[in-house]
Design a protein around this motif. Structure first.
Motif, short mmCIF file in Angstrom:
data_model
loop_
_atom_site.label_atom_id
_atom_site.label_comp_id
_atom_site.label_asym_id
_atom_site.label_seq_id
_atom_site.Cartn_x
_atom_site.Cartn_y
_atom_site.Cartn_z
N ASP A 27 27.27 60.80 34.61
CA ASP A 27 27.63 62.00 35.36
C ASP A 27 28.95 61.75 36.07
O ASP A 27 29.12 60.74 36.74
N GLU A 28 29.87 62.69 35.97
CA GLU A 28 31.18 62.54 36.61
C GLU A 28 31.18 63.02 38.06
O GLU A 28 32.23 63.04 38.70
N GLY A 29 30.03 63.40 38.58
CA GLY A 29 29.96 63.85 39.96
C GLY A 29 30.18 62.71 40.94
O GLY A 29 30.22 61.53 40.57
N THR A 30 30.32 63.04 42.20
CA THR A 30 30.56 62.01 43.24
C THR A 30 29.29 61.27 43.62
O THR A 30 29.36 60.20 44.23
N ARG A 36 30.80 50.90 41.15
CA ARG A 36 30.07 51.88 40.36
C ARG A 36 28.99 51.19 39.53
O ARG A 36 29.21 50.12 38.98
N LYS A 44 24.81 56.17 42.18
CA LYS A 44 26.19 56.19 41.68
C LYS A 44 26.88 54.84 41.85
O LYS A 44 27.65 54.40 40.99
N ARG A 45 26.62 54.19 42.96
CA ARG A 45 27.27 52.92 43.27
C ARG A 45 26.26 51.99 43.93
O ARG A 45 25.18 52.41 44.33
N ALA A 94 26.14 55.38 36.45
CA ALA A 94 27.11 56.35 36.98
C ALA A 94 27.91 57.02 35.87
O ALA A 94 28.40 58.13 36.04
N SER A 95 28.03 56.35 34.71
CA SER A 95 28.82 56.92 33.61
C SER A 95 28.15 58.14 32.99
O SER A 95 28.77 58.87 32.21
#
Length: 424
Positions: A109-112, A102, A122-123, A106-107
């Motif tokens: 938004d809790e989305g995928t 991650r 995100k990653r 990414a922190s």
């Protein structure tokens, strides 16, 4: 007693008059020992990873590693390796398997996913390259589950989750010759005009809004290269109007260096690049780390290199591998073998005036926390992805914080005199 005090006084004067200089300090980091007399050492293949050779890349949280030095015992798989054995060309491997992690942004938004301009932030994929952390380019920028390309890597120059406050017109110097300028702020429209530069040349401009109705992705500024791969991004948190100047608050700043392409057949020290998937002989190897990806499976994406010359395990013999990494055979009696890997590091202690502590010349905490590649021996044919004008690192040569002779010596001298007086 008077004679002793006189001698000490003379010694103190002589010490304080010496020039404040010292020689550089070189030290080594060593792997665990392959000791063929140890009952824990099994016949057949053997490898070093980040658990037993700390030079290799390892992220303690969340327990990721990627690198191995692997000996494939083809000459006598039913026996341990012995002094005098020869590791044939092609049977000593360097392996690096990318790991997905991650990102800091990414922190938000809790989305995928965290899609910005077609790129999922995100990653990202990471791997070590002879100890230095690199980013690996994904196969599909919008769908990271499709894997990555182990032949395309880049140094991460900055990856920070600390907030940065910038005044209007301020130029923020970034690693690698990059800089960011907040040229103008429109407080009424909650907008900021950003200007991204490299070596004082403007490479991109953008107007980013911080309006509350926008998503976090829409408040993220991203700059991509000609192949649409992210080079720089940051989250624009807010803008403020001050009495004398305006202010913008940035967060989650990321910057990478140029992409380096690794080709089959390229040479790094004694290693030639053989391919980009894990071979059958390493299937099931569970190496350092607690992450789910720290097991080698046949066909996994990975950088695979193999030795291009024979290695004879002679007593007391050193064998250069890559950069300042080398193999050491201790001077033992056949068939006993004590085999290690080592890497040299240098601490540079500069000349400095009395009582002045030199600045520490180390990599910014926003860059990488890994040990960078060392310089390559002159006799090695090398194509080094680190040795570029933009990404050359100098963390292996750091300035010592040791002070020159001064008040500390004086205090010590006074202590000696006091002790002598008490004794008298």
């Amino acid at each position: 007693m008077k004679k002793m005090i006189g001698i000490l006084a003379m010694l103190f004067i002589a010490i304080t008059m010496l020039p404040a200089s010292a020689e550089n300090v070189t030290y080594e980091v060593r792997s665990t020992v392959y000791d063929n007399r140890d009952p824990a050492i099994l016949p057949g293949d053997f490898y070093w990873d980040a658990n037993n050779f700390p030079v290799l890349w390892y992220q303690i949280k969340p327990g990721l590693s990627s690198e191995l030095f692997y000996i494939h015992n083809t000459w006598n798989s039913s026996s341990v390796i012995k002094l005098g054995d020869k590791i044939p060309s092609g049977d000593f491997y360097y392996v690096s398997k990318p790991q997905i992690k991650r990102t800091k942004i990414a922190s938000l938004d809790e989305g995928t996913t965290f899609i910005v301009d077609g790129c999922d932030l995100k990653r990202y994929y990471l791997m070590g390259f002879f100890g230095a952390q690199h980013m690996v380019m994904p196969t599909d920028l919008s769908n990271l589950s499709k894997g990555c390309n182990s032949d395309e890597i880049a140094r991460i120059l900055m990856d920070s989750d600390e907030k940065k406050n910038m005044l209007t017109g301020e130029e923020w110097k970034l690693p690698g010759g990059w800089s960011l300028v907040a040229q103008q702020i429109d407080v009424k429209g909650n907008k900021v005009y950003l200007e991204l530069k490299k070596k004082d040349e403007v490479v991109d401009t953008a107007v980013v809004s911080t309006d509350m109705d926008l998503t976090k992705q829409e408040k993220t500024y991203i700059y991509k290269d000609d192949d649409d791969k992210p080079v720089f991004y940051c989250y624009v948190d807010s803008v403020f109007r001050g009495t004398d100047s305006d202010l913008v608050v940035l967060n989650y700043v990321f910057l990478r260096g140029d992409i380096i392409t690794i080709n089959t057949g390229d040479t790094y020290g004694i290693f030639d690049v053989k391919g980009f998937t894990v071979p059958d002989i390493m299937d099931g190897v569970n190496y350092a780390g607690s992450g789910p990806g720290t097991v080698l499976n046949t066909g996994d994406d990975a950088l695979i290199m193999a030795s291009n010359k024979d290695i004879v395990l002679s007593a007391g013999k050193d064998f250069d591998l890559y950069g300042d990494i080398y193999m050491r055979n201790e001077d033992t009696t056949s068939p006993d073998l004590k085999l290690t890997l080592k890497k040299k590091f240098t601490i540079e202690i500069p000349d400095c005036p009395d009582n002045v502590t030199p600045e520490v010349n180390s990599t910014s905490s926003d860059a990488t926390d890994e040990i960078p590649l060392a310089s390559v021996p002159n006799n090695a044919k090398v194509q080094d992805p680190i040795e570029t004008a933009e990404t050359r690192q100098t963390t292996e040569v750091v300035q010592s914080s040791a002070k020159a002779p001064g008040f500390e010596i004086l205090i010590g001298f006074m202590g000696i005199l006091a002790a002598a007086g008490i004794k008298k």
